[in-house]
Design a protein around this motif. Structure first.
Motif, short mmCIF file in Angstrom:
data_model
loop_
_atom_site.label_atom_id
_atom_site.label_comp_id
_atom_site.label_asym_id
_atom_site.label_seq_id
_atom_site.Cartn_x
_atom_site.Cartn_y
_atom_site.Cartn_z
N LEU A 115 0.83 -1.21 0.00
CA LEU A 115 0.00 0.00 0.00
C LEU A 115 0.86 1.25 0.00
CD1 LEU A 115 -3.04 -0.48 2.41
CD2 LEU A 115 -3.08 0.13 -0.01
N ASN A 116 2.04 1.14 0.64
CA ASN A 116 2.93 2.29 0.70
C ASN A 116 3.36 2.77 -0.69
OD1 ASN A 116 3.94 3.60 3.28
ND2 ASN A 116 3.78 1.46 3.88
N LYS A 117 3.20 1.94 -1.70
CA LYS A 117 3.48 2.38 -3.07
C LYS A 117 2.51 3.44 -3.52
CE LYS A 117 4.01 -0.48 -6.59
NZ LYS A 117 3.84 -1.69 -7.42
N TYR A 118 1.29 3.35 -3.01
CA TYR A 118 0.20 4.18 -3.56
C TYR A 118 -0.31 5.26 -2.63
CZ TYR A 118 0.08 -0.12 -6.32
OH TYR A 118 0.43 -1.20 -7.07
N VAL A 119 -0.27 5.00 -1.32
CA VAL A 119 -0.86 5.96 -0.39
C VAL A 119 0.13 6.23 0.74
CG1 VAL A 119 -3.23 5.23 -0.87
CG2 VAL A 119 -1.98 4.15 0.99
N ALA A 120 -0.12 7.34 1.47
CA ALA A 120 0.79 7.69 2.55
C ALA A 120 0.27 7.11 3.86
CB ALA A 120 0.90 9.21 2.65
N LEU A 121 0.92 6.04 4.33
CA LEU A 121 0.51 5.43 5.59
C LEU A 121 1.43 5.93 6.70
CD1 LEU A 121 -0.01 1.85 4.23
CD2 LEU A 121 -1.78 3.26 5.27
N SER A 122 0.93 5.82 7.94
CA SER A 122 1.72 6.31 9.06
C SER A 122 2.56 5.17 9.64
CB SER A 122 0.77 6.90 10.11
OG SER A 122 1.34 6.79 11.39
N LYS A 123 3.86 5.41 9.71
CA LYS A 123 4.73 4.38 10.30
C LYS A 123 4.46 4.27 11.80
CE LYS A 123 8.55 5.72 7.36
NZ LYS A 123 7.89 6.89 6.91
N ALA A 124 4.17 5.42 12.42
CA ALA A 124 3.90 5.40 13.86
C ALA A 124 2.68 4.53 14.15
CB ALA A 124 3.66 6.83 14.35
N MET A 125 1.68 4.60 13.27
CA MET A 125 0.49 3.79 13.51
C MET A 125 0.80 2.31 13.35
SD MET A 125 -2.15 5.31 14.57
CE MET A 125 -3.65 4.48 14.12
N PHE A 126 1.69 2.00 12.40
CA PHE A 126 2.04 0.58 12.26
C PHE A 126 2.73 0.10 13.53
CE2 PHE A 126 4.30 -3.22 11.21
CZ PHE A 126 3.51 -3.86 10.29
N LEU A 127 3.60 0.95 14.07
CA LEU A 127 4.31 0.53 15.28
C LEU A 127 3.33 0.42 16.46
CD1 LEU A 127 7.65 2.47 14.82
CD2 LEU A 127 7.15 0.07 14.34
#
Ligand code: HEM
Lengths: 487, 214
Positions: free
Chosen positions: A86-98
């Motif tokens: 998904l990171n290819k297409y949209v801006a996800l939050s790394k903090a939220m993944f952590l």
């Protein structure tokens, strides 16, 4: 670099840096859990085969650990795959993944504590009233702890999916757009396959989590105040709705590795065709509608719901599974793709997913289910599409992400490990199915002598599978270590 | 001139009028006569009073820019704590027989629930909103079960039948709210946004109209 070496497919658009590091760590954690839990599964099978003796309560603790560990790791692996691409297409939050990963791991620790210290052995399905009516084998506190652990894992996934939903909406305007409805019903451009599939998964899993949280809260309250009784049928409906959606979603997330990686080998982009969009839209509804096939034995269920469950189960196999499998054949055919470990695992995964559905659909027939329910046929079908399907795809992703852009051949030893995983896995699944066809019950700690030969043969296959899986994990870690030293 | 001032204060006046209406002895008698209307009509309307007050641009400006309410966290926590207290059947029950508790209820729902929610919700990040909405839905199902499964009468003032009725209403509310919450993420615009746009424009229109006439 020798003649047979190929440059492992790499694409400039693939996320690198921290995103890649986070995804690699998550898939390695999940794969480690897969291997450890396979070893536990091997132990369970050898107990059933009479090779090893352990106390029955220990068997059920280990069976619970195996089930919940595998399902949790499947969710984690699937989420890692989805998140990376998904990171290819949209801006996800790394903090939220952590935050997701941290909450998830806390939940895991709580669950392990409830099983290994509290003695909970009521299976990962925590079906009411077993958790609170253990017949004295474990205390209510252990059940509460287990449920709290599950709740934490639910919270973790909810946070993860909310961030995915936010990012999809930000980029595409709404979920209707990111699942491709304007393209399906109009002439708009279709979003990429990963976006379409992520949207479907996000929607169903948020709904599933709400249902799961509700039944877990009820169960916890009931464990504290037993006079507030839960309607057993309601509990079963909510629990299986949640469980069915969750485990299916883990496969749907992992299959994104196929959509994204196979094109790097074939040179043919995986397209969101109209039929692909229709498939995912149908799946969006089907995955939530077919769960009554877990309740065929419950006579109090309204018959129309069960019939709908049966028909839905037939139909639900067709959209994404058939479409993905056929598309895969089409993309591979005469593409000149160079086979290596990663591509082989991904293709095996699709085979396992599609193959596992066949015994599943057979068991989804009400009249068959009356006989086969609670036999080993059931673990037979789900080990097919989880062990050979979902886990193979996760391993394929793990091997690929560690090696992308580097030179590597499909070496003999890799072929051997792959063959071990395939032969062991298929043998293990076949023994489950054959046992089931011969009416051997599932979830029995002790097997009659007449049944033990199945389990004994299965144990041999399980050993081969575990060896294959250890090799895969080794390739994953080696690839990750190489990339780490390179960067 | 007097009319114009009223236009500026439409939300304050509306909120206050609604509050007065709600605390009138006749109204309280009717709304508190049974559990579902007490729980599902009076309490939300009291919170709505606070919500309306929060729509007043002056109050909104002061609070929304406040440093201590970044991302709306402080306000949301305050509202949740107040709700937590009133979620206990005993608290609601006490508000029927104890004057102090009744007064606390009439003031705390507008000021500690509705107002902070209105002032904090728009500032909250997506995941906080989504999490609270999902959590609310699960809690509604849980509460519906709780009132249904309770083996005893939970309140002094309401019978078991009332509890069962409340439970049924909660399930219906669950479905309605699910649709409302899912609407915006799926279709890209919110049904309530349409309403609040209309009411905001109406307010501005009123002010302009009255300014023009003063
Ligand atoms: C070497 C590989 C594996 C072996 C030997 C194995 C073995 C077993 C055995 C013996 C059982 C209990 C069967 C019964 O009597 O009901 C079981 C149950 C189960 N396994 Fe596996 N398994 C393996 C891999 C997996 C994988 C990869 C997954 C999922 C990703 C998985 C998920 C489950 C689940 C969900 C259950 C059900 C537990 C329950 O009934 O509550 N297993 N497995």
């Amino acid at each position: 670099m020798s003649e047979s070496d190929v440059i492992i497919a790499k694409d400039q658009t693939m996320p690198t840096g921290q995103v890649s590091l986070i995804a690699r760590s998550a898939i390695l954690i999940a794969s480690l859990v897969f291997v450890l839990m396979m070893a536990v599964g091997l132990l369970l099978r050898s107990v059933q085969g009479g090779f090893v003796t352990i106390a029955p309560d220990m068997f059920y603790k280990l069976m619970t650990l195996h089930g919940v560990g595998m399902v949790g790791a499947a969710g984690l692996a699937g989420f890692a795959v989805m998140w990376y691409f998904l990171n290819k297409y949209v801006a996800l939050s790394k903090a939220m993944f952590l935050a997701f990963l941290g909450t998830f791991l806390i939940g895991v620790v709580v669950i392990i504590g409830s099983i290994m210290i509290g003695g909970f052995g009521g299976a990962w399905t925590f079906l009411y009233p077993l958790p609170v009516q253990s017949g004295g084998v474990w205390e209510a506190q252990a059940a509460i702890l287990f449920l709290v652990g599950l709740l934490l894992i639910g919270v973790a996934f909810l946070l993860g999916y909310l961030d995915v939903g936010r990012a999809l909406i930000k980029e595409y305007g709404s979920l209707a757009k990111s699942i491709g409805w304007p393209a399906l019903f109009g002439n708009a451009e279709a979003p990429p396959p990963t976006i379409v599939a992520s949207t479907a998964v996000t929607i169903v899993n948020v709904i599933g989590t709400v249902a799961g949280a509700a039944i877990i809260l009820m169960s916890i309250f009931n464990a504290i105040a037993p006079t507030f009784s839960v309607d057993a049928l309601l509990a079963k409906n909510l629990t299986y709705f949640f469980g069915h959606v969750f485990i299916n979603a883990s496969i749907y997330m992992t299959v994104m590795a196929v959509y994204e990686i196979v094109p790097l080998y074939t040179g043919r982009a995986w397209k969101s065709s109209k039929i692909f969009l229709i498939g995912w839209t149908i799946t969006l509804f089907m995955v939530m509608a077919v769960y009554p096939h877990h309740l065929f034995q419950d006579l109090a269920m309204p018959p129309w719901l069960l019939v709908a469950g049966q028909i839905g189960s037939y139909v639900s196999g067709i959209p994404v599974i058939a479409i993905t499998t056929l598309a895969l054949f089409g993309y591979l055919f005469k593409s000149g793709a160079r086979w290596d470990l990663s591509l082989s695992l991904l293709v095996l995964g699709v085979f396992g997913w599609a193959g596992g559905v066949i015994p599943a659909i057979i068991d989804g027939i009400i009249s068959v289910n009356k006989v086969m329910h609670n036999t080993m046929w059931v673990p037979g079908h789900f080990h097919f599409y989880l062990l050979i399907g979902m886990v193979s795809m996760a391993f394929g992703f793990m091997v690929w992400i560690g090696r992308q852009g580097t030179a590597s051949a499909f070496r003999g030893v890799e072929k051997l490990s792959f063959a071990a995983y395939v032969i062991g896995g298929l043998g293990l699944v076949a023994m489950f199915l054959i046992s089931g066809a011969n009416s051997v019950p599932r979830r029995w700690a002790e097997h009659l002598v007449q049944w033990q030969s199945y389990s004994q043969l299965a144990t041999v296959f399980a050993v081969i599978t575990v060896l294959g899986a250890i090799a895969m994990l080794f390739y994953g870690i080696a690839g990750a270590a190489k990339t780490a030293t390179k960067t | 001139m007097a009319l114009a001032r009223m236009g500026h204060n439409a939300f304050l006046i509306g909120g206050f009028a609604l509050w007065l209406f709600l605390v009138l002895p006749g109204t309280t008698d009717i709304l508190e006569a049974n559990l579902p209307s007490h729980f599902l009509v009076q309490l939300p309307l009291l919170a709505l009073v606070g919500w309306l007050l929060g729509c007043d641009p002056r109050i909104g400006r002061v609070f929304r820019t406040a440093d201590w309410n970044r991302y709306g966290i402080t306000g949301l926590v305050l509202a949740l704590l107040a709700l937590l207290f009133w979620m206990i059947p005993r608290s609601l029950d006490a508000s029927l027989i104890d004057g102090c508790m009744a007064v606390a209820k009439y003031f705390s729902f507008p000021l500690l629930v509705g107002l902070p929610l209105r002032l904090s919700w728009p500032a909250a990040p997506f995941f906080v909103k989504g999490f609270l909405q999902a959590n609310l839905l699960s809690m509604i199902v849980f509460l519906a079960w709780l009132y249904h499964a309770a083996p005893v009468q939970l309140c002094n003032s309401y019978l078991r039948e009332d509890q069962l009725l409340l439970s049924q209403f909660l399930i219906k509310i669950f479905f309605v709210l699910s649709v409302i919450f899912a609407f915006k993420p799926i279709f890209g615009f919110s049904p309530t946004r349409i309403l609040s746009r209309v009411s905001e424009q109406f307010g501005q229109h009123l002010v302009r109209y009255q300014d023009g006439h003063s």
